[in-house]
Design an enzyme around this catalytic site. Sequence first.
Site, PDB file in Angstrom:
ATOM      1  N   ASP A  66       0.845  -1.201   0.000  1.00 30.43           N
ATOM      2  CA  ASP A  66       0.000   0.000   0.000  1.00 30.43           C
ATOM      3  C   ASP A  66       0.881   1.252   0.000  1.00 30.43           C
ATOM      4  O   ASP A  66       0.577   2.245  -0.680  1.00 30.43           O
ATOM      5  CB  ASP A  66      -0.900  -0.003   1.236  1.00 30.43           C
ATOM      6  CG  ASP A  66      -1.518  -1.362   1.458  1.00 30.43           C
ATOM      7  OD1 ASP A  66      -2.698  -1.559   1.153  1.00 30.43           O
ATOM      8  OD2 ASP A  66      -0.770  -2.260   1.917  1.00 30.43           O
ATOM      9  N   ARG A  92       2.140   1.717  -3.453  1.00 31.41           N
ATOM     10  CA  ARG A  92       1.083   2.259  -4.327  1.00 31.41           C
ATOM     11  C   ARG A  92       0.887   3.753  -4.065  1.00 31.41           C
ATOM     12  O   ARG A  92       0.716   4.540  -4.993  1.00 31.41           O
ATOM     13  CB  ARG A  92      -0.234   1.505  -4.071  1.00 31.41           C
ATOM     14  CG  ARG A  92      -0.197   0.090  -4.613  1.00 31.41           C
ATOM     15  CD  ARG A  92      -1.406  -0.717  -4.185  1.00 31.41           C
ATOM     16  NE  ARG A  92      -1.424  -2.006  -4.871  1.00 31.41           N
ATOM     17  CZ  ARG A  92      -2.022  -3.097  -4.421  1.00 31.41           C
ATOM     18  NH1 ARG A  92      -2.667  -3.076  -3.265  1.00 31.41           N
ATOM     19  NH2 ARG A  92      -1.992  -4.211  -5.110  1.00 31.41           N
ATOM     20  N   HIS A 125      -3.428  -3.786   6.464  1.00 31.25           N
ATOM     21  CA  HIS A 125      -3.343  -3.904   5.003  1.00 31.25           C
ATOM     22  C   HIS A 125      -4.777  -4.215   4.563  1.00 31.25           C
ATOM     23  O   HIS A 125      -5.185  -5.378   4.537  1.00 31.25           O
ATOM     24  CB  HIS A 125      -2.389  -5.028   4.605  1.00 31.25           C
ATOM     25  CG  HIS A 125      -2.490  -5.426   3.154  1.00 31.25           C
ATOM     26  ND1 HIS A 125      -2.308  -4.546   2.114  1.00 31.25           N
ATOM     27  CD2 HIS A 125      -2.780  -6.615   2.574  1.00 31.25           C
ATOM     28  CE1 HIS A 125      -2.466  -5.185   0.964  1.00 31.25           C
ATOM     29  NE2 HIS A 125      -2.767  -6.440   1.212  1.00 31.25           N
TER      30      HIS A 125
END
Length: 313
Positions: free
Chosen positions: A147, A150, A174
């Site tokens: 994450d 990203r 997550h």
Amino acid sequence: MPSRVVVIGAGHVGATFAYALVHSGLASEVVLVDADPRRSEGEAMDIAHAVPFHRPARVWAGTWADCAGASIVVITAGGGQRPGQTRLDLLRKNAAIIADVVPRVIAAAPEAILLIATNPVDVLTLRARELSGLPASRVIGSGTILDTARFRHLLGERLGVDPRSIHAFIVGEHGDSEVPVWSRANVAGVPLEAFCRRGGIPFDQAVRDEVFAATRDAAYAIIERKGSTYYAIASGLVRICEAILRDQRTILSVSTLMDGPYGIRDVCLSLPTVVDAGGAASVVELELDDTEASALQRSAEVLRAARASLGGS
Ligand SMILES: NC(=O)c1ccc[n+]([C@@H]2O[C@H](COP(=O)([O-])OP(=O)(O)OC[C@H]3O[C@@H](n4cnc5c(N)ncnc54)[C@H](O)[C@@H]3O)[C@@H](O)[C@H]2O)c1
């Protein structure tokens, strides 16, 4: 001494990780173990044929006994999210797989570091820790490493900057309750807000909401299109292995057992964590603003409830 890394589960994530690990040259022995031995054999053969293009490594489909002597055992066994399914929906099914796998791994490799990627990764990291009896430092979940990647990727695109120059973390679960730490995000030490203001880059609340939603919901978007995600998590797992095998003391947002930061204990979740040869060495306590701190507490509660829903000790 050869450096052996074993991957349990030679599916999309496990096989892609093993392939990326061979590219990295970090391990001299890469072992794939799967409940379906035909699958691990096929993947091991295919990956081994790539070795002459990279650096020497022995790659084979192994058994549980081959975990012996491993520096790291990476657990990717278990199903992935189906369209419309949340990570927490997966919990019961994959918790049973972790309960099957962890005792076998520990019997053969009591000295290894366990690195868990199977979802829902935070609750299963906690389960792996409970089942293994290992010190918390040696049971690590991939957590929000993906994450965070990203998030940095999307910010890099907006800001026109190499994502490696953007320091910004996603913390907590997550999954759906994860938390973006906007208050500490910076480019070369310049807070994001100031960097954008000076560069004339729009960065109001609507933009933040959009960037965070795209970060948080990326897995759903990819699964809708191609069924599962595996390249970026494979690279993230290699990065964690690199920090361990090279004793780098890199700060990564991995999931570990909390022992009190922000008043949180007895759940595994992600915070920036120093990773070295011993595993997860220590958590870096970011100065969160009040909104972020409350969101992190809520994320911990979501994970606590998920763990409680499993029952057992
Ligand atoms: N942590 C993350 O950021 C992240 C990202 C992507 C996927 N994942 C998770 O990784 C896991 C694997 O995903 P995938 O796409 O590779 O799934 P997959 O279905 O392609 O592969 C799973 C493999 O696990 C094997 N397996 C099942 N039970 C086993 C057992 N008891 N022992 C040994 N092997 C067993 C299966 O035979 C299969 O080969 C899923 O839980 C998925 O949600 C995590």
